[in-house]
Design an enzyme around this catalytic site. Structure first.
Site, mmCIF file in Angstrom:
data_model
loop_
_atom_site.group_PDB
_atom_site.id
_atom_site.type_symbol
_atom_site.label_atom_id
_atom_site.label_comp_id
_atom_site.label_asym_id
_atom_site.label_seq_id
_atom_site.Cartn_x
_atom_site.Cartn_y
_atom_site.Cartn_z
ATOM 1 N N SER A 10 0.936 -1.049 0.220
ATOM 2 C CA SER A 10 0.003 0.103 0.031
ATOM 3 C C SER A 10 0.903 1.260 0.177
ATOM 4 O O SER A 10 0.267 2.307 -0.103
ATOM 5 C CB SER A 10 -0.852 -0.024 1.306
ATOM 6 N N CYS A 11 2.305 0.947 0.021
ATOM 7 C CA CYS A 11 3.083 2.217 0.193
ATOM 8 C C CYS A 11 3.665 2.474 -1.150
ATOM 9 O O CYS A 11 4.053 1.836 -1.805
ATOM 10 C CB CYS A 11 4.266 1.810 1.392
ATOM 11 N N GLY A 12 3.585 3.990 -1.384
ATOM 12 C CA GLY A 12 4.129 4.392 -2.725
ATOM 13 C C GLY A 12 5.251 5.270 -2.523
ATOM 14 O O GLY A 12 6.372 4.635 -2.686
ATOM 15 N N CYS A 39 6.627 6.109 0.400
ATOM 16 C CA CYS A 39 7.480 5.887 1.479
ATOM 17 C C CYS A 39 8.581 4.923 0.929
ATOM 18 O O CYS A 39 8.485 4.173 -0.050
ATOM 19 C CB CYS A 39 6.618 4.899 2.382
#
Length: 274
Positions: free
Chosen positions: A115-117, A119
């Site tokens: 779900s992390c872009g 980061c």
């Protein structure tokens, strides 16, 4: 569907205090390490499948490559389970001669979630990359009736979502609403990278005259990825962020959010909607 899904037993809680055991289908989530010339570049959680497309899209949207010719080879390596079988979770990329290796600011040297872009960036300044393909010059015109049909057309292509309910999707469409490519993944940014990697490998970057449709929200990084591939219009069923709208406006991209049924909000580039 192979490794895209797994089956697990669950206890289904029903009405009036009832419960029963039943199997459930879950989407697969596994790590993928991308190496460039044997050097680790990124580790992210993703849904297995279309990994070479994903690598092409990731390197394109990070500004490392600009065409498929910039990448020489992609091969799985050095990833085995306890029985010695290849897990296909490490992909090593060789760039073509003369192509500069990734800047250190691109490196993601620690685990990042699906779900992390943004980061995992070595520097926030590295996020604002300069695209080789400006969306502002694209003369794209999108009819309103086509625009509002895109969420349903994307949903029709979400085969794994239909069995698991646990995937994001991104799809690239023509201005007539025809799907060019649709990809699903546990990560929003992964799905976009797979779509753009597919187009890069097909020789269709810059992606002139296309619309990128998202099943979720429009974050800054997703707008940035589309800008890097020269996509002139993006639509999402949920909200954009303030920074996503700012980047779309600065880049000359049309950005639509809350596209549901017959309604939606056009945040930038309204002149393209006919």
């Amino acid at each position: 569907m192979g490794r895209l899904t797994v089956r697990r037993p669950v206890l289904r809680l029903g009405p009036d205090g009832t419960s029963r055991s039943r199997p459930d289908t879950l989407v697969t989530e596994e790590p993928l390490e991308i190496r460039v010339g044997g050097r680790p570049l990124s580790v992210t959680m993703r849904t297995p499948g279309h990994d070479v497309e994903f690598a092409h899209g990731f390197l394109l949207t990070e500004g490392v490559i600009g065409s498929a010719d910039d990448l020489a080879t992609a091969r799985y390596c050095d990833s085995v389970d306890d029985q010695g079988r290849n897990t296909y979770n490490v992909l090593d990329i060789d760039l073509a001669p003369g192509v500069a290796p990734p800047d250190p600011s691109v490196e993601r040297n620690f685990y990042t979630t699906s779900s992390c872009g943004v980061c995992g960036k070595a520097s926030l300044d590295a996020v604002k990359l300069k695209t080789r393909y400006s969306p502002a010059a694209d003369p794209l015109v999108l009819r309103r009736e086509v625009l509002v049909s895109l969420p349903d057309r994307l949903r029709e292509q979400q085969k794994v979502f239909g069995s698991t309910g646990g995937l994001h999707a991104a799809g690239l469409f023509t201005t007539d609403g025809e799907p060019l490519v649709v990809r699903e993944d546990v990560g929003r940014h992964n799905a976009v990278d797979k779509v753009l990697g597919h187009e890069l490998m097909a020789g269709r970057v810059p992606a002139t005259g296309t619309v990128l449709m998202l099943s979720g929200r429009a974050s800054f990084e997703l707008v940035q990825k589309a800008v890097m591939a020269g996509v002139a219009a993006m639509a999402a069923v949920s909200a954009p962020s303030s920074l996503a709208v700012e980047l779309a406006e600065e880049s000359g991209m049309t950005l639509v959010g809350f596209l549901r049924g017959e309604t939606g909000n056009v945040y930038t580039g309204a002149e393209r909607i006919g």
